[in-house]
Scaffold this motif. Structure first.
Motif, PDB file in Angstrom:
ATOM      1  N   LEU A  64       0.861  -1.187   0.000  1.00  4.92           N
ATOM      2  CA  LEU A  64       0.000   0.000   0.000  1.00  4.92           C
ATOM      3  C   LEU A  64       0.891   1.228   0.000  1.00  4.92           C
ATOM      4  N   PHE A  65       0.460   2.273  -0.712  1.00  2.00           N
ATOM      5  CA  PHE A  65       1.274   3.491  -0.774  1.00  2.00           C
ATOM      6  C   PHE A  65       1.170   4.212   0.568  1.00  2.00           C
ATOM      7  N   PRO A  66       2.281   4.299   1.317  1.00  4.08           N
ATOM      8  CA  PRO A  66       2.172   4.776   2.701  1.00  4.08           C
ATOM      9  C   PRO A  66       1.839   6.258   2.802  1.00  4.08           C
ATOM     10  N   HIS A  67       2.049   6.998   1.717  1.00  3.29           N
ATOM     11  CA  HIS A  67       1.842   8.446   1.781  1.00  3.29           C
ATOM     12  C   HIS A  67       0.458   8.850   1.307  1.00  3.29           C
ATOM     13  N   MET A  68      -0.361   7.879   0.912  1.00  2.00           N
ATOM     14  CA  MET A  68      -1.702   8.219   0.429  1.00  2.00           C
ATOM     15  C   MET A  68      -2.725   7.664   1.403  1.00  2.00           C
ATOM     16  N   PHE A 128      -6.274   4.892  -6.967  1.00  2.00           N
ATOM     17  CA  PHE A 128      -5.080   5.103  -7.789  1.00  2.00           C
ATOM     18  C   PHE A 128      -5.203   4.512  -9.199  1.00  2.00           C
ATOM     19  N   LEU A 144      -4.566   6.650   6.922  1.00  2.00           N
ATOM     20  CA  LEU A 144      -3.372   6.229   6.181  1.00  2.00           C
ATOM     21  C   LEU A 144      -3.172   4.735   6.421  1.00  2.00           C
TER      22      LEU A 144
END
Lengths: 283, 290, 357
Positions: free
Chosen positions: C95-99, C107, C139
């Protein structure tokens, strides 16, 4: 959809070729720069031609005498060895405390250890040299050692802390269960496990201290110059000496640094020489 | 030691005292000199408490050094970090090639600015190989002037600064879990989208730190400004002014004031960059490992 | 990408790499398989068997070094992953940690240029499907392992991929959660009817999820069959071992009578069912569950050496013949040191070609 995909492919290969070419150009020029110094240090006469007229080792003998390289190397060795030893002896226990214990003010202590690594030496070197001279340490060997210890000590601590953190604390508990006291745990359990880290930290500090110009320059007297400071003065007064003999001295300095760098690179990742901002796994 | 104490985060077994010697040493030789320098800078040999600072900002010979230093360090840092990012990204996969490049690049950093200066004088000088090569190709006839001027210092800052920025950026790039980009690829993101949506935001904190460290280094340029620059004029940088005050005029009070101004200028840029970073991107700081 | 494909064909798909000593090694050797729309396929095998390599080749994350992959008539093995349009769930979720979780799920749709309004409704539907409504603005780091797992699934299915790839998606969860999520994955598969390729090393997981199982070892396919068949009739001794046939004996093959064969050796005399013509030496596999205490065909006498009480059933170790240790799962109440008689049906004594090691 196949045409745009083709075109993108083409664009990306040009782009990556461009970047890698730039990198190669950079490295090539550095290599040629070093090669020029090597050639000049062995050159008999070299004026506006591709290569010198002949080759000789006389410049090394000249440099050795003119710059008193024997004394300078001895001072350099003394400074470097003492700095490495002191930074390990003081730094490793401190790193252990930081890795294993929570205590009030830990954040502040961490900040204290990080600051000397991110503030450039020349910025804090001037007030530090001022204090050194007032304490009559300026210009002495002790002064040079103490000032070099300022960045070396935090460096050892920041290299060693993640190293210690990855050692399973239950090993220490186990040793304690079997009746070892703190000192014995340090000696029989921790030191052997930490040896690779200590070795790496020592080599890194060693290389950094040989190359540390600013602090030594600001605190050294005529008898306490290290190799890099002597080289600075030699380049500074370039008109006085033959450029070949300055280059010969540069070669001595380069050899003294690169030998240790190559040894260090057997144990550490090149990026570790730059900074320890980010923790990386040891292997 | 009781079981309760062992579990408490604030153990009182005295192990924490091991930081003592290191803390005391740095207090004596790092913090105290800074504080003393700060105090000294407000106690000039003559004149009011602020005489040193007034003198610095009214004497063109002095205040120009601040401008010169910014003129040198800001463009060089932008160039170094700007080049380091795409190249480090290009080399993010662990290969033998990557190992070679990093090893080669660590050499100029380790050798330091003094040796780089000597190498530049030999290689970039008017009778050096580069000059000969350019003449051979008739790109530039007559001796080139790449040393003893502003260009010389810029070159030396690129030679020492680019590898630094590159290695630091590379360590941040390789710290990002490559499966994130692969996940993005399976969701339809091409290379550019992977870079823009995944790598760039995750790199932002590391890039800000890289920029700050690279800038601070360039800003405190000293030996190369003297050896390959023109230290009497175009490359008279602020560290040189501080050095001269201390070791040529023996005015330690003035020298401390210049050092404080130098530190403050660096601090302003660092705070600005970190603030800008925070303004552009909010999210977890760090590598992005699951 | 073609939503309504009929079949995905893998023909001789291979993936080679050079190992450090310069030899060419096959991580995956000539995988040939045809998958029909809506099927749930499990690639099963121990770590290093090539199952993840196969999945990555299908996803386009690894280039194939031989063979072709086609969707109906279209070859896709040369397309980059972003052009294939498959959904993938990664082992560590990726998983994209910054989104935020919502952005993570959106996405894929964003990359496809889906209109904002449609993204909104489709993302909301995906959250409903994985039962995570209400967590959209967190998050990934703020979610539990199971929740992250659901987000990863939602992110992969929201793009309505013709093919859903899952790489050991449950291996990072604890045992209880793993069972729950298994049911969840089956429910989602039923609900959406998406073709799914699922990689796992857990045979139980494969048996419970798959329509067909592909058992792999050392880059080679060992057996492709339904769960029932893989479980009851493993194709060779490797598959048998992997499917929990804990008793593997090396015996001499005797006279053969149709599918039945006489076996002898190590102080035992048995009758078994031929799965592979063994020649002289046979590898004989028996599940602990297939042996029972009592008398009947294939009687074996022995002494109980160990009893592991397991509630409904116990696992007992019986020393029989010439020092052979047999593992038996039984509901019978027995004690350590007792003499015991065991029996096993000849059709559950599976006879294979002996391992050549």
């Amino acid at each position: 959809m196949s045409a745009p995909s083709e075109r993108r492919h083409w664009f990306y290969s040009v782009w990556s070729g461009l970047l890698l070419g730039l990198m190669a150009f950079f490295i090539l020029n550095i290599g040629l720069m070093v090669a020029a110094v090597v050639t000049n240090s062995f050159g008999r006469r070299w004026l506006g031609t591709w290569l010198p007229e002949g080759y000789t080792t006389q410049w090394y003998a000249a440099a050795w005498k003119e710059f008193q390289l024997g004394d300078v190397l001895w001072v350099t060795a003394e400074v470097v060895l003492v700095v490495v030893a002191l930074s390990i002896i003081i730094g490793v226990p401190a790193a252990y405390a930081l890795a294993r214990r929570q205590f009030r003010g830990k954040q502040l202590v961490m900040l204290l250890f990080i600051l000397p690594l991110i503030i450039p030496p020349i910025t804090y070197g001037i007030p530090m040299a001022t204090v050194m001279y007032q304490a009559h340490l300026g210009g002495t060997l002790s002064g040079v050692i103490l000032s070099n210890l300022v960045p070396a000590l935090p460096f050892v601590i920041l290299v060693m802390t993640p190293f210690i953190e990855q050692i399973d604390p239950t090993l220490e508990s186990a040793a304690r269960v079997f009746g070892a006291n703190t000192l014995r745990i340090f000696w029989h359990v921790l030191i052997p496990l930490l040896m690779p880290g200590i070795l790496a930290a020592s080599l890194l500090v060693l290389v950094r201290t040989i190359a540390m110009f600013e602090l030594t320059f600001l605190t050294a007297g005529p008898d306490s110059q290290t190799l890099v400071v002597a080289l600075y003065y030699a380049v500074f007064a370039a008109g006085v000496r033959a450029p070949q003999s300055v280059d010969a001295m540069a070669m001595v300095y380069m050899a003294a640094t690169l030998v240790w760098l190559l040894i260090a690179l057997r144990f550490v990742n090149p990026t570790q020489l730059v900074s320890r901002v980010k923790e990386q796994p040891a292997h | 030691m009781s079981a309760m104490a062992a579990r408490s985060p604030f153990r009182t077994d005295g192990t924490w005292l091991l930081v003592g010697p290191a803390v005391i040493f740095l207090m004596l030789f790092f913090i105290y000199p800074f504080g003393y320098g700060f105090w000294l800078s407000f106690n000039p040999a003559e004149g009011a408490w602020s005489a040193n600072y007034q003198k610095f900002f009214s004497d063109e010979h002095l205040w120009r050094t601040l401008i010169v230093t910014f003129q040198l360090s800001l463009p060089v840092t932008i160039l170094n970090v700007g080049l380091a990012l795409p190249i480090a990204f290009q080399l993010r996969r662990k290969t033998r090639y990557q190992r070679w490049v990093t090893t080669l690049l660590v050499i100029p950093i380790t050798l330091g600015t003094v040796l780089i200066a000597e190498g530049m004088l030999t290689y970039f000088g008017p009778r050096g190989w580069l000059s000969q090569f350019l003449q051979l190709l008739h790109i530039y006839d007559g001796p080139i002037r790449l040393t003893h001027n502003f260009t010389g210092v810029v070159l030396s800052l690129v030679i020492s600064g680019f590898p630094f920025a590159f290695l630091l950026t590379l360590s941040y790039v390789t710290g990002i879990d490559p499966t994130l980009a692969r996940a993005a690829a399976t969701l339809g993101a091409g290379p550019w989208d992977q870079f823009r949506h995944i790598y760039l935001p995750l790199l932002a904190p590391g890039l800000a730190i890289t920029f700050c460290l690279a800038f601070v280094q360039a800003f405190s340029v000293f030996p190369s400004a003297v050896l390959v620059g023109a230290p009497s004029g175009p490359t008279r940088v602020i560290s040189l002014a501080a050095y001269e005050a201390a070791f040529e005029q023996y005015d330690y009070s003035m020298a401390s004031a210049v050092a404080m101004i130098m530190g403050f200028a660096q601090l302003i840029v660092v705070v600005a960059v970190l603030g800008l970073r925070r303004g552009l991107y909010r999210g977890p700081v760090g590598g992005g490992k699951g | 990408m073609n939503q309504l494909f009929k079949e995905l064909r893998l023909a001789g798909v291979s993936r080679h790499f050079d190992n450090p000593s310069g030899q060419r090694v096959a991580a995956l050797h000539e995988l040939t398989l045809t998958i029909k729309r809506g099927e749930f396929i499990c690639l099963l095998g121990p770590s290093g068997c090539g199952k993840t390599t196969a999945l990555n080749c299908i996803a386009g994350l690894l280039p194939v070094t031989g063979g072709t992959i086609s969707l109906d008539q279209h070859r896709i093995d040369l397309l980059p992953p972003e052009k294939r349009g498959f959904g993938m769930v990664f082992q560590n979720y990726a998983l994209f940690p910054h989104m935020t979780v919502r952005k993570n799920v959106a996405f894929g749709l964003m990359m496809r240029g889906t209109p904002a309004g449609e993204i909104k409704t489709r993302v909301a539907r995906a959250f409903e499907l994985v039962q995570l409504t209400g967590h959209e603005d967190k998050l990934p780091g703020q979610l539990s392992g199971g929740q992250q797992q659901r987000v990863a699934i939602a992110r992969a299915i929201v793009i309505e991929p013709p093919l859903l790839l899952m790489d050991e998606p449950l291996s990072n969860l604890d045992a209880k959660l793993r069972l729950e999520m298994r049911a969840e994955i089956r429910r989602i598969h039923r609900q959406l009817g998406r073709t799914t390729i699922y990689v796992t090393h857990d045979q139980e997981e494969a048996l419970s999820l798959a329509d067909r199982i592909v058992v792999m070892k050392d880059g080679l396919v060992q057996q492709v069959a339904t769960p029932e068949e893989v479980y009851a009739q493993p194709a060779n001794i490797h598959v048998a071992r992997f499917m929990g046939y804990r008793n593997v004996l090396t015996l001499n093959a005797g006279t053969r009578n149709g599918q039945r064969i006489a076996l002898e050796g190590q102080g035992l005399t048995l009758e078994g069912a031929v799965k592979q013509d063994p020649g002289g030496k046979a590898a004989v596999a028996i599940r602990p569950e297939d042996i029972s205490v009592g008398s009947g065909p294939n009687t074996i006498a022995g002494k109980i050496e160990n009893v592991e009480y397991g509630g409904h059933e116990s696992l007992i170790d019986v020393r029989a013949g010439n020092d052979v240790l047999l593992h038996v799962r039984t509901g019978a109440r027995v004690k350590m040191g007792e003499a015991v008689t065991l029996t096993v049906a000849p059709e559950r004594v599976l006879v294979y070609l002996a391992e050549t090691a």
